[in-house]
Design a protein around this motif. Structure first.
Motif, PDB file in Angstrom:
ATOM      1  N   ASP A   1      12.263  16.742  47.263  1.00  9.70           N
ATOM      2  CA  ASP A   1      12.667  17.370  46.004  1.00  9.70           C
ATOM      3  C   ASP A   1      12.399  18.875  45.989  1.00  9.70           C
TER       4      ASP A   1
ATOM      5  N   ARG B   1      13.554  32.635  47.466  1.00  6.23           N
ATOM      6  CA  ARG B   1      13.475  31.170  47.507  1.00  6.23           C
ATOM      7  C   ARG B   1      12.673  30.716  48.724  1.00  6.23           C
TER       8      ARG B   1
ATOM      9  N   ASN C   1      14.015  21.517  46.758  1.00  6.27           N
ATOM     10  CA  ASN C   1      15.006  22.400  46.135  1.00  6.27           C
ATOM     11  C   ASN C   1      14.942  22.369  44.612  1.00  6.27           C
ATOM     12  N   ILE C   2      14.702  21.193  44.069  1.00  4.67           N
ATOM     13  CA  ILE C   2      14.635  21.114  42.605  1.00  4.67           C
ATOM     14  C   ILE C   2      13.437  21.888  42.084  1.00  4.67           C
TER      15      ILE C   2
ATOM     16  N   ALA D   1       4.141  17.678  39.716  1.00  2.75           N
ATOM     17  CA  ALA D   1       5.327  16.984  40.223  1.00  2.75           C
ATOM     18  C   ALA D   1       5.254  16.819  41.736  1.00  2.75           C
TER      19      ALA D   1
ATOM     20  N   ASP E   1      14.342  25.427  42.198  1.00  2.00           N
ATOM     21  CA  ASP E   1      15.331  25.713  41.150  1.00  2.00           C
ATOM     22  C   ASP E   1      14.662  25.827  39.788  1.00  2.00           C
ATOM     23  N   ILE E   2      13.653  24.978  39.553  1.00  2.00           N
ATOM     24  CA  ILE E   2      12.962  25.040  38.264  1.00  2.00           C
ATOM     25  C   ILE E   2      12.265  26.392  38.101  1.00  2.00           C
TER      26      ILE E   2
ATOM     27  N   PHE F   1      12.752  29.356  39.693  1.00  2.00           N
ATOM     28  CA  PHE F   1      13.661  30.494  39.589  1.00  2.00           C
ATOM     29  C   PHE F   1      14.658  30.324  38.442  1.00  2.00           C
ATOM     30  N   GLY F   2      14.963  29.056  38.116  1.00  2.00           N
ATOM     31  CA  GLY F   2      15.856  28.816  36.985  1.00  2.00           C
ATOM     32  C   GLY F   2      15.256  29.366  35.703  1.00  2.00           C
ATOM     33  N   VAL F   3      13.986  29.004  35.465  1.00  2.00           N
ATOM     34  CA  VAL F   3      13.329  29.496  34.257  1.00  2.00           C
ATOM     35  C   VAL F   3      13.200  31.020  34.308  1.00  2.00           C
TER      36      VAL F   3
END
Lengths: 196, 196, 196, 196
Positions: B151, B130, B153-154, B189, B157-158, B160-162
């Motif tokens: 933003d 991260r 962190n978001i 973004a 997160d996107i 690593f989330g995916v």
DNA sequence: ATCTAAACGAGACGGTACGTCAGGTCTTGGT
DNA sequence: ACCAAGACCTGACGTACCGTCTCGTTTAGAT
């Protein structure tokens, strides 16, 4: 003679599912055993093994039974509002049923250790929720809000990816702010294709 | 007498880590046991328990040892290119080491079932990656490509989330197309805030 | 209304007894189960439990059914010849029905583990045969060959003791030589009292 | 390295044998389980399964351990007296250890249901006692009391046949009168050959 | 010709014990 | 003090049968 023999006991089935979910929520999925579920449900072990492959399938079934009261799918006429609403409802469902997040973590964990269960989890849990979210995009597309659906899977992966990532890794809360930000971002990405 | 007694055997440590990773990759993490690792390594069980808390810690150590060759972090001067490059390098590392994805799945699974191990995994594996991704955004911010880091962190997160979602749920491949799409989306973004 | 309802099925009863004895002889009494007998007989378990207390009673019944052809009791006018003939007929009955010795062993075994069944075995199997042998001695006594019947029980114990000992422990065959020797010995012992 | 690893625990072995015999005598062999023996002995089930094949072997071992104090073998110079003494000592040993008769019944029962155990029982229990009794006859033969040993096995079968028959079938007590009568009969039978 | 009631097959049920597996601890002798 | 080996206690596994309990069906004698 197709219907011979004593029929399956609905009472027993319910007792087992209730016991399984109650124990998983209170004591933690990893710490409970089939024997404990059977004892708690007042059932024999064989009755569990007759109808479910393993502890994971019992708890997944219990989870599905428990989640019958489906998450409400908003239809506001605005893609951004629909996504924000859907995500918030989803996030909020975790909060309303304490302990359920830990059970979800365990289901995902179990799916990593057992490929057959992974299939069950995907078909019975993951995919239905993906389908619901996809419908928001296709509806918006019909309204002309979205031009091109070719990236649909990525948008859905982003929403559920972040959801699961925060469930599994504890890097941040599933709050209203996250729902709004993701809705902004996804609506923007989906809407960008319209002008093209 | 601080250093009295026989020193720890480096040979034994290596044998154990090699045996653990080899067995996890070939037979599957869930199907191997401490006893099997000990036997395969020609070590006693006690020697493993003396130095590691459980099977998961052994395999995580083995994984780290094996992953010493770090993922290369690009610096192209363009945020979008940097993200695309970083993601692709990350995805590609999975492909280059067959079987390692299944081991990663198992590590994440274990983290769900054992809170202490979750902490170890986050500190030793999740957070370093991260931090690396975040640095791409802060560098771009310094260049003026990104206006607002609130933003951050978001965005991470996107990404690593995916990544994890596709590792864990098998809803799609970790290919170059995904890296490019995610880079587009995240760069857009992040860049959007600049003009505001 | 004493005889209402469906009467007991003779077909079912026979199927069960035949299946029980066939299985006991071929697979060994200890290795068969009530469920197996039911399946083999095409009957429900309840039908067995309705009419017999346990596996042992079923097999004992089957044995009695099968042993209807009674052992012939000789009457030669000589005690020694009578005993020798009776013993040989008894020994030979084992030989004529292969596998039946193993079933007899099992019946005696079961009697040790279940006191109620022991009673059934004694009344239905052991005592009838003792009575027959005793009659040879009392007849000889009436002829004046035997003076005193006070040791009658010991003589019978000797005959059946050796018989069962060789059935149960496998220390020697049940052959004609044994029958002759025992007849010599018992006739001598019984006759010895006459002169006194 | 032949003697590697932790050696077998003598403490554990003794606890298990004592527990097994105590439970068999008090609750009855058929009603006890391996799990119960383990619990009573404070041992793990695996420790029992590591060293014994089944419950029967444990109890037989316990019986042998317990019967170390051997039955006294008389040597009076008279065959009849020797036999009477030996039989009475044997009968009396049952009386002195209450519950042991029922355990013996169960051992014989188990031997009928398990051929391998039958072998162990014969070699470890039956045959040693036969050998002892035989020695009385051979000694008498050396003294000239017995002429011909060719019927030795039948004499021994008679003694032990009656003994076991009365143990197993409950047709009469193992009392002094029986010992005397059998001694008379066997001594007469053995002595009869002398004059020939 | 129904009706009634027990026996029937099938097979699920709550249990108990099985024999196995692995976990984590301990106790040897040897390095 | 560390190591390999392996026995130890613990506890859960998944299986096998037990004896009981429903089901729907069958089969007779009584109405």
């Amino acid at each position: 003679m197709p219907n011979a023999g004593r029929p399956r006991s609905e009472q027993s089935r319910c007792n087992i599912l209730e016991a399984a979910l109650r124990l998983a929520r209170t004591r933690g999925y990893a710490r409970i055993t089939i024997e404990e579920i059977a004892a708690e449900a007042g059932a024999g072990k064989q009755t569990i093994y007759r109808w479910w492959r393993s502890k994971a399938y019992v708890v997944l079934d219990a989870l599905k039974e428990n989640a019958r009261v489906e998450i409400e799918v908003p239809d506001t006429g605005s893609l951004r509002q629909d996504i924000a609403g859907f995500l918030w409802n989803t996030f909020d469902a975790q909060r309303r049923r304490p302990g359920i997040t830990r059970v979800l973590q365990s289901m995902m964990a179990e799916a990593q250790l057992d490929a057959e269960f992974a299939e069950s989890l995907r078909n019975g849990f993951i995919e239905p929720r993906r389908k619901t979210l996809k419908s928001l995009f296709t509806r918006a597309c019909a309204r002309g809000e979205v031009g091109d659906l070719s990236d649909l899977n990525i948008w859905v992966d982003i929403a559920f990816g972040v959801l699961w990532y925060r469930i599994l890794v504890d890097v941040g809360p599933l709050d209203k702010a996250l729902a709004e930000k993701l809705a902004d971002l996804l609506a923007a990405a989906a809407g960008a294709g319209r002008s093209a």
